[in-house]
Motif scaffolding. Sequence first.
Motif, short mmCIF file in Angstrom:
data_model
loop_
_atom_site.label_atom_id
_atom_site.label_comp_id
_atom_site.label_asym_id
_atom_site.label_seq_id
_atom_site.Cartn_x
_atom_site.Cartn_y
_atom_site.Cartn_z
N ASP A 100 0.87 -1.18 0.00
CA ASP A 100 0.00 0.00 0.00
C ASP A 100 0.91 1.23 0.00
OD1 ASP A 100 -1.45 2.21 0.99
OD2 ASP A 100 -2.85 0.91 2.04
N CYS A 110 0.22 4.08 3.21
CA CYS A 110 0.64 3.83 4.59
C CYS A 110 1.88 2.94 4.66
CB CYS A 110 -0.51 3.24 5.39
SG CYS A 110 -1.00 1.61 4.84
N CYS A 138 -5.02 -0.91 1.73
CA CYS A 138 -5.55 -1.65 2.87
C CYS A 138 -6.93 -1.14 3.27
CB CYS A 138 -4.59 -1.53 4.06
SG CYS A 138 -4.47 0.14 4.74
N CYS A 193 -7.03 5.00 2.48
CA CYS A 193 -5.76 5.06 1.76
C CYS A 193 -6.01 5.26 0.27
CB CYS A 193 -4.95 3.80 2.00
SG CYS A 193 -4.19 3.74 3.64
ZN LIG Z 1 -3.12 1.72 3.85
#
Ligand SMILES: [Zn+2]
Length: 48
Positions: A6, A9, A32, A36
């Motif tokens: 991802d 993050c 995720c 995001c």
């Molecule tokens: Zn994420």
Amino acid sequence: MPDVKDPVCGMTIAEADAVATVDHDGSTYYFCSQDCAEEFRENPDDYT
Ligand SMILES: [Zn+2]
């Protein structure tokens, strides 16, 4: 099943566990969470 990262993050997740995907510049990015993915959609150039 490959793991993917991802980009927002930095978390590594299994591709099958990705909650959201976004296509950008011919690549698919995996996230995720919807948060995001939203962040990426708003500022894709910060994460690519
Ligand atoms: Zn994420």
